[in-house]
Design a protein around this motif. Structure first.
Motif, PDB file in Angstrom:
ATOM      1  N   HIS A  93     -62.946  53.569  47.142  1.00  0.00           N
ATOM      2  CA  HIS A  93     -64.557  53.924  47.339  1.00  0.00           C
ATOM      3  C   HIS A  93     -64.833  53.653  49.240  1.00  0.00           C
ATOM      4  O   HIS A  93     -65.466  53.752  48.792  1.00  0.00           O
TER       5      HIS A  93
ATOM      6  N   SER B 291     -56.939  42.722  37.758  1.00  0.00           N
ATOM      7  CA  SER B 291     -56.910  43.240  38.676  1.00  0.00           C
ATOM      8  C   SER B 291     -55.927  43.720  39.086  1.00  0.00           C
ATOM      9  O   SER B 291     -56.086  44.869  40.412  1.00  0.00           O
TER      10      SER B 291
ATOM     11  N   GLU C  87     -71.608  42.817  34.646  1.00  0.00           N
ATOM     12  CA  GLU C  87     -71.480  41.458  36.230  1.00  0.00           C
ATOM     13  C   GLU C  87     -70.806  40.750  35.932  1.00  0.00           C
ATOM     14  O   GLU C  87     -70.155  39.888  36.386  1.00  0.00           O
TER      15      GLU C  87
ATOM     16  N   PRO D  58     -61.929  52.511  36.786  1.00  0.00           N
ATOM     17  CA  PRO D  58     -63.518  52.044  36.893  1.00  0.00           C
ATOM     18  C   PRO D  58     -63.828  51.403  35.857  1.00  0.00           C
ATOM     19  O   PRO D  58     -63.895  51.277  34.925  1.00  0.00           O
ATOM     20  N   LEU D  59     -65.070  49.925  37.090  1.00  0.00           N
ATOM     21  CA  LEU D  59     -65.624  48.832  36.032  1.00  0.00           C
ATOM     22  C   LEU D  59     -65.977  48.821  35.024  1.00  0.00           C
ATOM     23  O   LEU D  59     -65.730  47.862  34.236  1.00  0.00           O
TER      24      LEU D  59
ATOM     25  N   LYS E 298     -64.653  46.742  31.384  1.00  0.00           N
ATOM     26  CA  LYS E 298     -65.630  46.265  30.987  1.00  0.00           C
ATOM     27  C   LYS E 298     -65.222  46.745  29.060  1.00  0.00           C
ATOM     28  O   LYS E 298     -65.384  45.771  28.003  1.00  0.00           O
TER      29      LYS E 298
ATOM     30  N   TYR F 137     -63.701  41.265  40.453  1.00  0.00           N
ATOM     31  CA  TYR F 137     -62.671  41.968  40.208  1.00  0.00           C
ATOM     32  C   TYR F 137     -62.940  43.058  41.523  1.00  0.00           C
ATOM     33  O   TYR F 137     -62.092  43.843  41.672  1.00  0.00           O
ATOM     34  N   ALA F 138     -64.378  43.155  41.719  1.00  0.00           N
ATOM     35  CA  ALA F 138     -64.613  44.664  42.565  1.00  0.00           C
ATOM     36  C   ALA F 138     -63.888  44.778  43.519  1.00  0.00           C
ATOM     37  O   ALA F 138     -63.841  45.670  44.698  1.00  0.00           O
ATOM     38  N   HIS F 139     -64.008  43.079  44.423  1.00  0.00           N
ATOM     39  CA  HIS F 139     -63.249  43.567  45.630  1.00  0.00           C
ATOM     40  C   HIS F 139     -61.926  44.165  45.576  1.00  0.00           C
ATOM     41  O   HIS F 139     -61.496  43.748  46.821  1.00  0.00           O
TER      42      HIS F 139
ATOM     43  N   SER G 281     -60.813  46.567  44.516  1.00  0.00           N
ATOM     44  CA  SER G 281     -60.688  48.008  44.974  1.00  0.00           C
ATOM     45  C   SER G 281     -61.666  48.010  46.213  1.00  0.00           C
ATOM     46  O   SER G 281     -61.962  48.030  46.494  1.00  0.00           O
TER      47      SER G 281
ATOM     48  N   ASN H  46     -67.510  42.183  37.647  1.00  0.00           N
ATOM     49  CA  ASN H  46     -67.696  42.755  38.860  1.00  0.00           C
ATOM     50  C   ASN H  46     -67.470  41.752  39.781  1.00  0.00           C
ATOM     51  O   ASN H  46     -66.373  41.654  41.124  1.00  0.00           O
TER      52      ASN H  46
ATOM     53  N   VAL I  62     -57.854  47.250  38.150  1.00  0.00           N
ATOM     54  CA  VAL I  62     -58.848  47.766  39.439  1.00  0.00           C
ATOM     55  C   VAL I  62     -58.330  47.805  41.112  1.00  0.00           C
ATOM     56  O   VAL I  62     -58.589  49.216  41.463  1.00  0.00           O
TER      57      VAL I  62
END
Length: 348
Positions: free
Chosen positions: A319, A285, A307, A293-294, A298, A312-314, A316, A310, A288
């Motif tokens: 973008h 976390s 996936e 970058p994811l 990884k 943890y994507a929320h 960041s 992903n 990110v």
């Protein structure tokens, strides 16, 4: 001798047209049925060699493929459990006769050993094992398609992480220097507990600022490097060298952390609903949130699929931030409106 008796059951001993020697149990104590099995098997081997027919394979054969692939992985013991279960269901049946519907109907729902109902997540692991076995069978040319089995619905992925000031409070609340080192290293590298406790000095290169999680200790069964920042290097340097293991305890490899000490430290720091594995979530976390970058995350964390990262994507918003000013309306003031030139009326 093409048919021989071992124990109570008959076995066949056949030389295939390509020279391969096949010794297999017929599964029967009746000599006539054993002879029938022998003749049928010999005929099928001839069809495979001369007519290019896809060979009939037993379920046991594809289980062997799946277990061979899983050797060396940290989850190998679990996969052996899945293998034993599916063998108890399908035994030595031909894989061409096993349907997706039959597999779905036989997904386990109860654990006799633990005397409890299995979660959908665990049932999906049983599903994944047999699906992988059939996938390997397709690659081997034994079947043409993989049976379809729907996944069981699982609860939403839990991502629990803490802020950096909470992490510092947690570490200062720990009682032993050993636990402080282990917890700090988990937060600094994202390494799993087993990877930390099994790390050897021979896998650490402080001059290159790197530690290697070896294939036999990685969950995925694949080795990966752990980049070490200044704090991680300092942490490792403070460890005792009285053992082959970096985070040894009393000169021996530690098999587990002190759960009681970890729990007490959480209480002192006022942190709730937090487990040791959440240190890895926290590390990811933080990365990110700082723009890693994811895809890079990884690789650093040793996840097999994108996936898995992903979730943890929320965390960041980099973008998205450049688009945040496109839609506005509250910022327009009356002054701005009044400063616009009035339309003039022209008489012709």
């Amino acid at each position: 001798m093409p048919i021989l008796k071992r124990g109570k059951k008959y076995w066949v001993d056949i030389s295939a047209p390509d020279g391969e020697r096949i010794r297999r149990s017929t599964g029967t104590e009746d000599k006539a049925k054993a002879q029938e099995y022998h003749d049928k098997l010999k005929h099928e081997l001839w069809q495979v060699a001369r007519l290019g027919k896809i060979p009939d394979r037993n379920f046991e054969d594809i289980v062997v493929l799946a277990l061979r692939e899983a050797e060396g992985q940290s989850c190998f013991i679990n996969k052996q459990i899945y293998a034993r279960y599916w063998l108890s269901v399908f035994g030595d049946r031909l894989i061409t006769k096993i349907s997706g519907e039959e597999i779905a109907d036989n997904l386990p729902s109860f654990s006799p050993a633990k005397r409890c109902k299995l979660s959908n997540a665990t049932r999906n692991r049983y599903r994944s094992f047999i699906m992988r076995a059939f996938s390997l069978a397709v690659k081997s040319g034994w079947v043409t398609t993989v049976p379809h089995i729907s996944t069981q619905r699982e609860p939403k992925v839990r991502v629990r992480w803490i802020e950096k000031d909470q992490a510092r409070s947690l570490i200062s609340s720990l009682e032993s220097e050993w636990m402080k080192r282990v917890v700090s290293f988990a937060l600094l590298t994202g390494a799993r507990k087993g990877e930390i406790l099994s790390m050897k000095w021979e896998s650490v290169n402080l001059s290159r600022r790197i530690a290697v999680v070896t294939a036999d200790n990685a969950k995925s069964g694949k080795a990966r490097p752990l980049p070490l920042n200044d704090e991680a290097v300092k942490m490792i340097t403070s460890c005792n060298r009285d053992s082959d293991y970096v985070f040894s305890l009393n000169g021996e490899q530690a098999n587990q952390i002190s759960r009681g000490e970890f729990s007490r430290a959480l209480n002192r720091a006022g942190i709730t609903d937090f487990r040791f594995h959440d240190l890895r979530h926290t590390w990811a976390s933080w990365h990110v949130q700082n723009g890693t970058p994811l895809m890079m995350l990884k690789e650093m964390g040793g996840w097999e699929k994108l996936e898995m990262v992903n979730k943890y994507a929320h965390l960041s918003t980099e973008h998205l931030s450049k688009f945040s000013g496109i839609v506005t309306f509250l910022a327009q003031s009356d002054v701005e409106e009044s400063s616009k030139p009035a339309l003039s009326v022209v008489n012709y």
